[in-house]
Scaffold this motif. Structure first.
Motif, PDB file in Angstrom:
ATOM      1  N   ASN A  69      76.860  40.312 -71.384  1.00 47.94           N
ATOM      2  CA  ASN A  69      76.582  38.883 -71.312  1.00 47.94           C
ATOM      3  C   ASN A  69      75.289  38.514 -72.016  1.00 47.94           C
ATOM      4  OD1 ASN A  69      78.877  38.067 -69.795  1.00 47.94           O
ATOM      5  ND2 ASN A  69      77.927  38.933 -67.936  1.00 47.94           N
ATOM      6  N   THR A  70      74.703  39.445 -72.750  1.00 44.48           N
ATOM      7  CA  THR A  70      73.442  39.187 -73.444  1.00 44.48           C
ATOM      8  C   THR A  70      73.710  38.419 -74.730  1.00 44.48           C
ATOM      9  OG1 THR A  70      72.572  41.274 -72.571  1.00 44.48           O
ATOM     10  CG2 THR A  70      71.373  40.253 -74.408  1.00 44.48           C
ATOM     11  N   PRO A  71      73.132  37.238 -74.904  1.00 44.55           N
ATOM     12  CA  PRO A  71      73.414  36.448 -76.114  1.00 44.55           C
ATOM     13  C   PRO A  71      72.860  37.120 -77.366  1.00 44.55           C
ATOM     14  CG  PRO A  71      72.469  35.093 -74.372  1.00 44.55           C
ATOM     15  CD  PRO A  71      72.284  36.511 -73.944  1.00 44.55           C
ATOM     16  N   LYS A  76      77.839  37.270 -78.197  1.00 41.32           N
ATOM     17  CA  LYS A  76      77.191  38.088 -77.180  1.00 41.32           C
ATOM     18  C   LYS A  76      77.282  39.556 -77.603  1.00 41.32           C
ATOM     19  CE  LYS A  76      78.012  34.905 -73.350  1.00 41.32           C
ATOM     20  NZ  LYS A  76      78.589  34.721 -71.987  1.00 41.32           N
ATOM     21  N   THR A 126      79.543  42.058 -82.054  1.00 38.45           N
ATOM     22  CA  THR A 126      79.465  41.141 -80.925  1.00 38.45           C
ATOM     23  C   THR A 126      80.875  40.844 -80.414  1.00 38.45           C
ATOM     24  OG1 THR A 126      79.543  39.230 -82.421  1.00 38.45           O
ATOM     25  CG2 THR A 126      77.353  40.059 -81.793  1.00 38.45           C
TER      26      THR A 126
END
Length: 489
Positions: A69-71, A76, A126
């Motif tokens: 969930n890390t942008p 992401k 991503t």
């Protein structure tokens, strides 16, 4: 889904003709063309359920391909992770067929995407919902896992979660078995009792090696006997490095070596900066008065290659690019993804250590004529009949082992007088070199600086052996003459 049905492991090729690769930090995931043949481009397949079309992909480091969930810019990050929960949806991917390619869909509806264009997009991976269509298409290439790796990798896979490891804890490996789990069911496990290759396999019995880098060049000891560079000439003596093992390492499970150039100098990780303002430091040839940690290297296995790590955590690096970087060698921690392969080396063994066979028991002691007599009543008397027996014993002893029988006696003083109470002994000796025979007799007798002599059959005088021993492994009688000052106390 048939792309993954019959394969144990796959490589995923992107639209940019690069491969999905697990980063060395065991966290990041990126694209690479140069790492296509390494283990980092290989992903083990784990089926979540025998009746579902969802899979997990596991890297060579034992971590799962994870939709985090890390942008990262508009998408992401996709990373490697090892979640505590076996049913974590972030590590599950649903293959969706698109012609001869597949798309990998997450549980949230986004797709695995291999980004292109300029940095910071280039080579990143991503997952996203809005995408350039071709960037989410992957070619699936089945990969054969070597038998000596598959068992260990498979066990790592099935024991990642405690719920699975409990089910296999009672199995006896080495016999056919079938493992079924509610959490996953691998399709083609192959059990093997072979030991996983260790880094020692690269250097086992190695006396000298060549180190070939990512640029297809060899680690080269320059003629100035100080600097180190890269060279393509494989046959050059300057590319040959003698291997020394450090036996006083604090950790017995860690292999530490030294590498010595043809100029008898050690490969050394110095503290001298290579270029001002740059992080890399020079690698040199040195002959320190006292061997320290700067000449010690720890080989770290990376698939079919090794990385050579200093005792302070840097790696031997073969630099590329434009001068002054081209053909230079430094030690550093590579931070850029483009230089990750610069610390990988192929090891070519060019000379091996010949292991000496286990020592064999000497032939039985034999009393014989000439100076090998005894007046002790318990000793046998030598007669013409006994001489024939001695000849038979001598022939048998010579045939017992490879080599020749050497019957020797140690004289009592420098004039060659024989101790009447002394006995003659016999050793087995292979070869014709008098110097080697002298060394072996020194080991047998405990004396130093001896002379090996033969007694003249004409006048009985002793004469030192100077030339080679007779050929054909003919048994011999010799006399050991010690120097009066060299006997062991």
């Amino acid at each position: 889904m048939e792309f993954f049905e019959k394969s144990v492991a796959v490589r995923l090729k992107t639209h940019h003709h690069k491969y999905l690769v697990a980063g060395d930090d065991q966290i990041t995931v990126r694209q690479s063309l140069s790492a296509a043949e390494t283990r980092r481009a290989r992903w083990l397949i784990e089926h979540v359920d025998s009746n579902s079309h969802v899979i997990r992909l596991k890297s060579c480091y034992g971590n799962y391909l994870t939709a985090s969930n890390t942008p990262f810019l508009k998408g992401k990050k996709v990373i490697q992770s090892l979640p505590e929960n076996a049913r974590d949806l972030a590590i599950e991917w649903q293959p969706v067929r698109d012609g001869f390619q597949v798309k990998l869909k997450t549980s949230s509806g986004t797709y695995l995407r291999a980004n292109g264009a300029m940095p910071p997009w280039r080579n990143t991976v991503t997952h996203d919902g809005g995408f350039t269509h071709n960037w989410i298409l992957f070619d699936v290439e089945a990969v054969e896992v070597p038998e000596d790796e598959e068992f260990v990798d498979y066990l790592a896979m099935v024991t990642s979660f405690s719920s699975v490891s409990d089910e296999i804890s009672g199995l006896e490996f080495g016999s056919p078995a079938s493992i079924h789990s509610s959490s996953f069911s691998p399709r083609t496990p192959v059990f093997s009792t072979k030991k996983k290759p260790s880094v020692m396999d690269f250097f086992r019995n190695a006396k000298a090696v060549r180190l070939k880098n990512h640029h297809h060049k060899y680690l080269y000891a320059d003629e100035d006997q100080e600097s180190v560079s890269q060279d393509r000439t494989a046959a050059s003596k300057n590319n040959r490095w003698a291997v020394e093992f450090v036996t006083d390492s604090q950790d017995d499970n860690v292999t530490i070596i030294r590498l010595k150039s043809c100029y008898n100098k050690y490969l050394t990780a110095s503290n001298q900066p290579f270029l001002l303002g740059m992080t890399g430091r020079k690698v040199l040839q040195t002959a320190p008065a006292r061997l320290d940690s700067s000449v010690e290297w720890e080989p770290v296995r990376e698939g079919g290659q090794v990385k050579l790590r200093t005792r302070y955590g840097q790696f031997l690096r073969a630099n590329g690019g434009l001068p002054p970087w081209r053909n230079s060698v430094t030690h550093d921690v590579p931070h850029r993804t483009a230089t990750q392969e610069w610390v990988l080396w192929d090891v070519d063994v060019v000379d091996i250590v010949v292991q000496s066979p286990a020592p064999r028991p000497p032939p039985p002691l034999v009393y014989h004529s000439d100076s090998f007599t005894s007046t002790d009543s318990s000793s046998p008397t030598v007669s013409s009949a006994n001489l024939q027996t001695f000849a038979v014993q001598e022939s048998s002893a010579a045939k017992m082992e490879e080599g020749r029988a050497i019957y020797y006696h140690v004289v009592s003083d420098e004039y060659g007088e024989v101790d009447e109470n002394a006995q003659g002994f016999c050793i087995n000796f292979k070869g014709n070199d008098v110097h080697e025979l002298t060394i072996k007799l020194e080991e047998e007798t405990g004396l130093r600086g001896i002379s090996v002599c033969t007694r003249s059959p004409l006048n009985g005088n002793l004469y030192p052996l100077r030339l080679q021993l007779p050929p054909n492994n003919v048994a011999m009688k010799v006399v050991v003459v010690p120097n009066s000052s060299s006997q062991d106390e």
